[in-house]
Design a protein around this motif. Structure first.
Motif, PDB file in Angstrom:
ATOM      1  N   ASP A   1     -39.769  -9.719  24.491  1.00 45.20           N
ATOM      2  CA  ASP A   1     -40.294  -8.371  24.222  1.00 45.20           C
ATOM      3  C   ASP A   1     -41.755  -8.471  23.794  1.00 45.20           C
TER       4      ASP A   1
ATOM      5  N   TYR B   1     -34.412   3.283  29.295  1.00 45.40           N
ATOM      6  CA  TYR B   1     -35.253   4.174  30.083  1.00 45.40           C
ATOM      7  C   TYR B   1     -34.724   4.176  31.514  1.00 45.40           C
TER       8      TYR B   1
ATOM      9  N   SER C   1     -45.191  -5.804  22.747  1.00 42.51           N
ATOM     10  CA  SER C   1     -45.680  -4.447  22.487  1.00 42.51           C
ATOM     11  C   SER C   1     -47.163  -4.528  22.170  1.00 42.51           C
TER      12      SER C   1
ATOM     13  N   ALA D   1     -33.523   0.564  26.260  1.00 45.80           N
ATOM     14  CA  ALA D   1     -33.607   1.783  25.451  1.00 45.80           C
ATOM     15  C   ALA D   1     -32.361   2.691  25.595  1.00 45.80           C
TER      16      ALA D   1
ATOM     17  N   THR E   1     -37.951  -4.767  29.786  1.00 42.80           N
ATOM     18  CA  THR E   1     -37.371  -4.279  28.530  1.00 42.80           C
ATOM     19  C   THR E   1     -37.004  -2.797  28.583  1.00 42.80           C
TER      20      THR E   1
ATOM     21  N   HIS F   1     -45.356  -2.195  27.312  1.00 37.71           N
ATOM     22  CA  HIS F   1     -44.205  -3.099  27.265  1.00 37.71           C
ATOM     23  C   HIS F   1     -44.012  -3.751  28.636  1.00 37.71           C
TER      24      HIS F   1
ATOM     25  N   ASP G   1     -37.073  -2.441  16.274  1.00 38.00           N
ATOM     26  CA  ASP G   1     -37.910  -1.329  16.731  1.00 38.00           C
ATOM     27  C   ASP G   1     -39.284  -1.417  16.098  1.00 38.00           C
TER      28      ASP G   1
ATOM     29  N   GLU H   1     -41.417   7.141  21.276  1.00 38.26           N
ATOM     30  CA  GLU H   1     -42.688   6.513  21.618  1.00 38.26           C
ATOM     31  C   GLU H   1     -43.178   7.071  22.944  1.00 38.26           C
TER      32      GLU H   1
ATOM     33  N   ARG I   1     -37.916   9.292  25.625  1.00 38.03           N
ATOM     34  CA  ARG I   1     -36.835   9.018  24.678  1.00 38.03           C
ATOM     35  C   ARG I   1     -37.110   9.617  23.305  1.00 38.03           C
TER      36      ARG I   1
ATOM     37  N   ALA J   1     -44.564   5.432  26.178  1.00 34.99           N
ATOM     38  CA  ALA J   1     -44.577   4.071  26.702  1.00 34.99           C
ATOM     39  C   ALA J   1     -45.284   3.981  28.044  1.00 34.99           C
TER      40      ALA J   1
ATOM     41  N   GLU K   1     -33.383   2.284  18.601  1.00 32.72           N
ATOM     42  CA  GLU K   1     -34.083   3.113  19.574  1.00 32.72           C
ATOM     43  C   GLU K   1     -34.424   2.302  20.831  1.00 32.72           C
ATOM     44  N   ARG K   2     -35.397   1.415  20.725  1.00 35.04           N
ATOM     45  CA  ARG K   2     -35.819   0.658  21.908  1.00 35.04           C
ATOM     46  C   ARG K   2     -34.750  -0.321  22.389  1.00 35.04           C
TER      47      ARG K   2
END
Length: 814
Positions: free
Chosen positions: A97, A124, A99, A122, A118, A114, A221, A170, A167, A172, A46-47
């Protein structure tokens, strides 16, 4: 003879058919749900779906044993070693990374922060605005804030300068890389824009470091184990539901078949008088059961096909199952349900057919409705045996392992034994209970109270069969909900007793930063104890790698804010070379040295400084902060110094944590806020189990009540011929129904009380304060529902029967 019997007594067989079909349907539904929860769908990254290579620090502990390697997930994954990062930087661009949780006014509850760099992994993409450039600028996902909006967060007030497309996995919020590094200094993983083979060569000498490519990138992830954890939770919940459902359905079906045969004792006597042999009677009963069983089981399987998807939708909506959970294409649940239903029908019929074959022809001439010998030798044997088994197993558990009585699998399964035992022995207590309950009504003017008492006491088999579903409903409601409430109350009392702090400061983020802790320590009149969550791993019996939840604490502050339930040693002896354990540990003698692995996988030998009681099983262990590398302070207990004003200290504490967004709660507020939330999923799971089981028992109650009332046409006719009005007869029927419900409710309360008494005894032996917590509101609702169903299911058929002339009814023969 079979076809004649089926046509003549179709009403009775409809009741058996309904009970068995619904029971098989429940078994099919539970089987389909369990089969569908056995595996999760393959989840893609995912990410990091667009990241070339992800490098992750060691996040598992692997310990070799004589029977193979044992693995546990580390509480604090290690960062990629600095020397490895330096090598990777020579291969290509390295992006760290990070979080961390963010609480924003007006934003989603699960916001995650984040670094902006980064976002491309994804990926993004900006759909409005621009990327963040300064520390007070952010980009958010979704449409809860637009570019130009000022948002107050627990990390300070920020300006939204851009938004990215959601997405779906999450919510974000992206900061500049520099700001994110200050907010979350630790990075356990990074991405590298380089060839995977070269990356693996660069980190080959770094123990535990993982190089993730392709679908393996999903391990980077957030919460990569959520699918397996969801499966474990679902299997536990549906396994419990399946076990309870299987018990209830088998119990009700067997009870219904036994009642049906008992209703027909005069019919069997007439057949014997007409020359039928005992073997012919038995074969007839078995053939009837086979015919009804095949048709009902097939119908139940068809109903299960429609019921399983409905249940799946409900558990997903209630967040008891992940969004991806659907019913799969499985066939074995249908086979299991069909053959189980047929087997239960035949087994119930075998026992009943044996009694039917022994029916004396003289019974055909008896007109009295009084049950002579309701308790057979087999019923006495099995009922007494199960009751003694329940008592012995409870006693052994209290002597050998009281903590076992606090486990969910135990307090869910234990009531089944008592329910079955009391259901078998119900005819023994029907007469004394009905006479006790009707003592006052029987002395009131009129014959109504006396008739209710005598009818319920005389029809022992009928009363026992109708009381059985009520017994199941009340016993399960009281036992399951009461066990959860009792245990939760005990844990809260245990925590209240060991917490001496006046206030507890908590945070929803990754932990308190150093600046906030300094401000808390500077609050006048307050002595703080900053603790962190961690874990300690120990190898027991040389083959089992056991994880114990741990809290870090400084020796001086631990004694001020905590009253540990010690059985040996002193809390003040805790230092960097020691540990405080509980009695669940295999080695728990003060002074012994134990080899452990810390939360980040570091191996160390520590001396046992003190030993705590087992308690409810969540006492864990205590270590100093030096033995919890990677742990961040997530709770601060605050004690008042002598003469300090509580309100003034609370105001200063709130001022100190205002920037961090932490909460300042009194001890009681913290306990109330913590424990009910902990058991939300468990409670919803129990409500699901109870809802399914109680729906079935409710339908069974109606089914049995209708069969019993319809079979009393002659009794009702005699009352009419004796001068009773139609309304008086209906009132009498309704009162009898309430009497039978009361009998079942009292027996159900007895089962629930005995089960909770066993749990209370275990708590006392474990030195845990606690009281028996019966869920009176839920029990009252269950009894009220039973009473309503019973009255309707008895009065309506009686009213239909009484539409015929009393003289015609009096001439009816069974």
């Amino acid at each position: 003879m079979l076809s004649v019997t089926l046509r003549a007594r179709w009403g009775t067989f409809v009741g058996s058919f309904v009970a068995l079909a619904l029971g098989v349907a429940l078994l099919a539904v539970m089987g389909l749900v369990l089969a569908s929860s056995s595996a999760a769908p393959d989840r893609k990254p995912e990410r990091f779906a667009a990241a070339p290579v992800v490098v992750k620090g060691a996040d598992t502990l692997r310990v070799p044993t004589p029977i193979g390697e044992r693995v546990q997930r580390l509480a604090h994954p290690r960062a990629v070693p600095a020397e490895a990062v330096a090598k990777l930087a020579k291969l290509g661009t390295v992006v760290a990374d990070r979080s961390f949780a963010v609480r924003a006014q007006g934003g989603p509850d699960d916001l995650v922060g984040h670094p902006w760099s980064t976002a491309a992994f994804a990926p993004y993409t900006l759909d409005a605005g621009r990327a963040p450039r300064t520390a007070d600028e952010v980009v958010v996902s979704g449409d809860w804030a637009r570019p130009g909006t000022l948002v107050r967060t627990d990390r300070g007030t920020v300006r939204v300068v851009g938004t990215v497309t959601e997405r779906g996995f999450e919510d974000a919020v992206f900061y500049t890389d520099t700001r994110a590094a200050r907010l979350s200094p630790t990075s356990a993983q990074l991405t590298v824009d380089a060839d995977a083979a070269a990356v693996r060569a660069a980190v080959r000498e770094s123990a535990g470091v993982q190089v993730l490519t392709g679908d393996a990138r999903r391990s980077a992830d957030a919460d990569p184990e959520r699918d397996s954890e969801a499966l474990t939770a679902m299997n536990a919940m549906f396994g419990t539901a399946g076990g309870v459902t299987a018990f209830v359905s088998v119990f009700v079906v067997a009870s219904t078949f036994a009642f049906v045969v008992a209703q027909r004792r005069r019919e069997f006597g007439l057949l014997r008088t007409a020359g039928a042999t005992p073997g012919q009677i038995r074969r007839t009963v078995l053939a009837e059961a086979l015919a009804v069983g095949v048709l009902a089981s097939a119908t139940g399987c068809a109903l299960g096909t429609y019921g399983a998807p409905l249940l799946a939708d409900r558990v997903v909506d209630a967040e008891l199952a992940p969004a991806w959970f659907v019913i799969g294409d499985h066939t074995w649940p249908y086979h299991l349900a069909f053959w189980t239903g047929l087997l239960v029908a035949l087994c119930g019929a075998i026992a009943a057919s044996w009694r039917a074959g022994r029916t004396n022809p003289v019974q055909a001439l008896r007109e009295a409705s009084v049950d002579g010998q309701a308790m057979t030798r087999g019923r006495w044997l099995f009922g007494t045996g199960l009751l003694l088994t329940a008592a012995v197993t409870l006693g052994l558990a209290l002597v050998n392992d009281p903590g076992d009585l606090l486990h969910r699998k135990t307090y869910v399964s234990r009531p089944m034994l008592l329910i079955t035992a009391l259901a078998l022995l119900t005819p023994v207590v029907v007469r004394p209970l009905t006479r006790l309950l009707a003592w006052l009504p029987a002395r009131l003017p009129g014959a109504g109270g006396m008739l209710v008492r005598e009818n319920a006491a005389a029809g022992v088999r009928r009363t026992a069969a109708i009381a059985a579903p009520v017994l199941v409903m009340v016993a399960l409601t009281g036992s399951l909900l009461g066990a959860g409430t009792t245990l939760n109350s005990a844990k809260a009392a245990e925590t209240r007793e060991r917490t001496t702090a006046a206030f507890v400061v908590t945070t929803s983020g990754p932990g308190f930063d150093a600046a906030t802790l300094r401000e808390l320590r500077d609050v006048p009149g307050a002595t703080i104890s900053a603790t962190a969550s961690s874990a300690v791993y120990v190898l027991e019996d040389g083959v089992a790698l056991v994880k114990s939840e741990a809290r870090t604490a400084e020796r001086a502050s631990l004694a001020v804010n905590t009253r540990l339930p010690l059985t040996a040693g002193k809390a003040g002896d805790l230092d960097n070379e020691s540990i405080i354990v509980n009695e669940e540990w295999q080695r728990h003698t003060v002074g012994q040295r134990v080899r452990v692995w810390l939360g980040d996988g570091t191996r160390k030998t520590l001396r046992i400084a003190a030993v705590m009681t087992t308690g409810t099983g969540n006492n864990g262990v205590y270590v100093t902060p030096a033995n919890a590398p990677g742990a961040t302070v997530d709770r601060v207990d605050v004690a008042l110094t002598d003469g300090a004003d509580a309100d003034a200290v609370a105001a200063e504490l709130r001022k100190a944590v205002r920037a961090s967004g932490a909460q300042v709660l009194t001890k009681d507020q913290w306990i109330r806020a913590t424990y009910p939330q902990t058991y939300r999923t468990t409670r919803l799971g129990f409500l699901l189990v109870l809802g399914i089981a109680l729906l079935y028992t409710g339908i069974s109650l109606v089914n049995t009540m209708v069969m019993a009332t319809s079979d009393r046409a002659r009794d009702l006719a005699v009352l009419r011929l004796a001068g009773a009005t139609r309304r008086q007869v209906l009132r009498l029927v309704g009162a009898e129904a309430l009497m039978v419900v009361a009998v079942g409710a009292l027996l159900g309360l007895l089962v629930a009380g005995l089960n909770l008494a066993g749990m209370w005894g275990a708590l006392r032996l474990l030195s845990v304060p606690g009281t028996i917590e019966l869920p009176w509101a839920a029990i009252g609702a269950a009894v009220g529902a039973c009473a309503l169903l019973a009255v309707i299911a008895s009065v309506v058929p009686a009213a239909l029967v009484l539409r015929r002339r009393a003289v015609e009814l009096a001439g009816v023969r069974e």
